[in-house]
Structure formats: structure tokens, C-alpha cells
Design an enzyme around this catalytic site. Structure first.
Site, PDB file in Angstrom:
ATOM      1  N   CYS A   1      -7.987   4.227   1.789  1.00 48.89           N
ATOM      2  CA  CYS A   1      -7.994   3.907   0.251  1.00 48.89           C
ATOM      3  C   CYS A   1      -9.392   3.577  -0.051  1.00 48.89           C
ATOM      4  O   CYS A   1      -9.681   3.554  -1.336  1.00 48.89           O
ATOM      5  CB  CYS A   1      -6.920   2.423   0.139  1.00 48.89           C
ATOM      6  SG  CYS A   1      -5.167   3.355   0.682  1.00 48.89           S
TER       7      CYS A   1
ATOM      8  N   ASN B   1       0.790   2.892  -6.319  1.00 53.53           N
ATOM      9  CA  ASN B   1      -0.342   2.490  -5.265  1.00 53.53           C
ATOM     10  C   ASN B   1      -0.985   4.175  -4.933  1.00 53.53           C
ATOM     11  O   ASN B   1      -0.267   5.225  -4.239  1.00 53.53           O
ATOM     12  CB  ASN B   1      -0.225   1.987  -3.583  1.00 53.53           C
ATOM     13  CG  ASN B   1      -1.627   1.856  -3.255  1.00 53.53           C
ATOM     14  OD1 ASN B   1      -2.888   2.936  -3.157  1.00 53.53           O
ATOM     15  ND2 ASN B   1      -1.930   1.216  -1.848  1.00 53.53           N
TER      16      ASN B   1
ATOM     17  N   HIS C   1      -8.792  -1.953  -6.007  1.00 55.80           N
ATOM     18  CA  HIS C   1      -8.188  -0.394  -5.822  1.00 55.80           C
ATOM     19  C   HIS C   1      -6.415  -1.123  -5.797  1.00 55.80           C
ATOM     20  O   HIS C   1      -5.894  -2.591  -6.138  1.00 55.80           O
ATOM     21  CB  HIS C   1      -8.145  -0.966  -4.158  1.00 55.80           C
ATOM     22  CG  HIS C   1      -6.915   0.016  -3.004  1.00 55.80           C
ATOM     23  ND1 HIS C   1      -6.874   1.708  -3.806  1.00 55.80           N
ATOM     24  CD2 HIS C   1      -6.567  -0.402  -2.337  1.00 55.80           C
ATOM     25  CE1 HIS C   1      -5.616   1.601  -3.584  1.00 55.80           C
ATOM     26  NE2 HIS C   1      -5.217   0.464  -2.348  1.00 55.80           N
TER      27      HIS C   1
END
Ligand code: UT7
Length: 331
Positions: free
Chosen positions: A117, A287, A257
């Protein structure tokens, strides 16, 4: 003396698939409900790439083309193209070089960058170095992931979170001091047991047995990842603020994020950045791993003003994390 070169973002593009996987639909697939997902994650729906045989490059190409068309940029002027991704199209053949060829970036070299990520954040650092050194003038950084390719849609602990998408940003040299100002990037390999796809890599290639055990899907210890995400992102942001003598009043935006709305809120809260300065679009996409930061820039591009101070922060599998301080160069 000529001003020093900084690496500024000169444009943004994005692509998300049309198909919307809603919380309602997930209710029909696993034992969960809209109320639980919304209150625990902030997610309402995610996009899923359904086209047959379409991988991450399908979205990366479209995100890049959106940017090039919007800013009327000749792809032959791109010097370097990076695809930040944890889900390359295939093994042993670069998704970035395929993307470069398909968009007509014939004068570019290209490579993939994987830090889970944090891939896009690390990619910002790499892109900046090539610009700041004076070697290249146009670096196209694409964050793209087809997370649905590694999700077990019988596992409620993961299938509610992830979605597919891509975002692209163009880095160019700037002589006004705008763009990337500072970075703090870190990792801890001991964290990899808490979030990974167990099989399919070189340490444990697929076998009939690994497939039967569903080891080709992402597994995570959500609570451990959650706790580490908040503490590592918050401390990285604090380091960046301290080092640059910034108070939270100086900061215009936190671009964190998008893994869980509660992680974003807790991080902002811990560093004292008010909620209204935290950019959030997790409700629409979930996500998307490497695509969350460029999708934030795409969705909020209209509200960003030249000179705005943006603090980026990510946390991901590995573990990988960090923070980057950037001043916005247009708008
Ligand atoms: O980008 C980095 C990648 N990942 C992340 O950053 C994710 C980080 N972690 C998270 O976002 C959260 O940990 C989750 C969203 C994954 C889970 O939320 P949580 O608040 O940490 O829940 P939990 O795992 O502590 O589970 C609480 C309860 C459990 O039931 P019991 O044991 O209390 O009876 C779970 O079985 O919620 C249950 N549960 C669910 N219930 C309904 C877990 N998933 C679900 C679900 N629907 N989808």
C-alpha cells in the site's frame, strides 16, 4: 544563480471500473451488513474490474491516457513511466513497460515498483529524484491495483475492504520551489506475517494443495495492521512536521492512504490535524492499495490551490510506511 530544481505534480488522471460492489451486495455473499461495514471502515462501495483477461495495466493505461489527453501531452515526451502496484498483470514481465508501449511512450523506460500500500508514496520519492537530478523532465507515476484478483470473496475480514482502480500523476521540474519538499520512508520486514498472500511467490509457488487451502488470497490480521498503521503513519507525519518547522495550522491537507476511515481519523487526531483537512474518498472506492493517493488527488484536484501544503502518509504490507511533504503547483 538559477533556482534549484524541485519535482512538482503537473497533472493528474484516473480510471476506475464501472462495476460498483455495494455493501448490500456483499451482504448476499458473506455474513456482514451495511451498518457494520460503514461504521467500522467508512466504505459504502468499491469498483471491481470485470472485463475478461483485463489486469492492472487495463486501468493504468486508461488513467495515463486521461491525464495525457486532459493536458494535451505528447506521450513521446515521457522520459520514465513507473507503475506502482502490488498486482502486476503477469509475473516476469513488467506491467509498466506494457503500459508505456500501449500509451505510445516510446521514448520512455519503465518499471514496476511494489511496496504494497506504500507503492505510490515510494514511487513519488523515486520520481522526484530523477527530476531533481536534472536527468529527466517528465516522469509519469501510475498507482494501479486490481485488488479483486487476490481477494477471497468468502472471507469477510478482507472482501469488504478492497477495490480496484488507478490514478496517474505527472512529475515535472519546477523552479519556484513547489512540489516535493521532504520525505520520511521506512519499513519493517517483521511485519510481513500480518498481511500477505502466502502462495504464488518464489518462496511458496502454487500447488494443487496451496490452491485448495486458498493460499492465493490476501490474509490479514486486521487489528495488528490497524494499530501499526495508526502509530507508524502518525509518527512519520510528526517527523515531517517537526523537521520542516510546520505546525498543523500550516498544513492545508492530509492525504493519507485510504484503508479504513477510522485509521485516517485516528492518524489525523493523533497529529492534531483537524478532520476537515483530511482528504477522504474511501466511501466510493474502498482500499485500492497503490491507487488511493492519486485517486484522492483526482477527486480533490479542484479544491487544491497553488502553494497548498499537502502531507501524504501511507502504511502497507511488509510493513512499509512513510510520509511526504509536497506543495501543490497549480490551481
Ligand atoms: O492498507 C493496509 C491494509 N489493511 C488495513 O489497513 C486494514 C486494517 N484493519 C482494519 O481496517 C480493521 O481491522 C478491519 C476492518 C479489517 C476489521 O475491523 P475491526 O474493528 O478491527 O474488527 P475485528 O477484526 O476486531 O472484529 C470485530 C468483530 C469480530 O467479531 P467478534 O469476535 O467480536 O464476535 C469479527 O468476527 O467483528 C467481526 N467481523 C465482522 N462482522 C461483520 C469481522 N469482519 C466482519 C464483517 N462483518 N465484514
Amino acid at each position: 544563480m538559477e533556482n534549484k530544481i524541485t519535482a512538482a505534480i503537473a497533472g493528474v488522471g484516473a480510471y476506475v471500473p464501472d462495476y460498483r460492489l455495494t455493501n448490500k451486495e456483499l451482504e448476499t455473499m458473506v455474513e456482514t451488513n451495511d451498518e457494520w461495514i460503514t461504521s467500522r471502515t467508512g466504505i459504502k462501495e468499491r469498483r471491481i474490474l470485470k472485463e475478461k483477461d483485463a489486469g492492472t495495466s487495463f486501468m493504468a493505461i486508461r488513467a495515463a491516457k486521461t491525464l495525457l489527453e486532459k493536458h494535451d501531452i505528447d506521450p513521446r515526451t515521457i522520459d520514465l513511466l513507473i507503475v506502482a502496484t502490488a498486482t502486476p498483470d503477469v509475473q516476469a514481465a513488467s506491467t509498466a513497460v506494457y503500459t508505456a508501449t500501449k500509451i505510445g511512450a516510446i521514448n520512455a523506460f519503465a518499471f514496476d515498483l511494489d511496496a504494497a500500500c506504500s507503492s505510490f508514496l515510494y514511487g513519488m520519492s523515486v520520481a522526484a529524484k530523477y527530476i531533481e537530478s536534472g536527468r529527466y523532465k517528465r516522469v509519469l507515476l501510475i498507482g494501479a491495483d486490481k485488488c479483486s484478483s487476490m481477494i477471497d470473496y468468502t472471507d469477510r475480514a478482507t472482501c469488504i475492504i478492497f477495490g480496484d482502480g488507478a490514478g496517474a500523476v505527472l512529475f515535472e521540474p519546477n523552479r519556484e520551489g513547489l512540489g516535493i519538499q521532504d520525505e520520511y520512508l521506512r519499513g519493517d520486514g517483521n511485519g510481513r506475517e500480518y498481511l500477505n498472500v502466502k502462495s504464488g511467490g518464489s518462496s511458496r509457488p502454487f500447488t494443487a494443495e496451496t490452491l485448495d487451502n486458498r493460499e492465493h488470497y490476501v490474509k490479514q490480521d486486521g487489528r495488528t495492521v490497524f494499530k501499526n498503521a495508526v502509530s507508524m503513519m502518525a509518527s512519520a507525519v510528526e517527523t515531517i512536521l517537526d523537521r520542516n518547522q510546520l505546525t498543523t495550522d500550516h498544513v492545508h491537507w492530509l492525504a493519507a492512504h485510504q484503508a479504513n476511515k477510522r485509521i485516517i481519523d485516528a492518524t489525523a487526531n493523533r497529529v492534531g490535524i483537524p478532520e476537515e483537512k483530511a482528504l477522504v474518498n474511501i466511501e466510493k472506492y474502498g482500499n485500492t492499495t497503490s491507487a488511493t493517493l492519486p485517486l484522492l488527488l483526482w477527486d480533490f484536484e479542484k479544491v487544491l490551490k497553488k502553494g497548498d501544503k499537502i502531507i501524504f502518509a501511507t502504511f502497507g504490507g511488509g510493513f512499509t510506511w512513510g510520509s511526504i511533504y509536497l506543495t501543490w503547483a497549480y490551481g
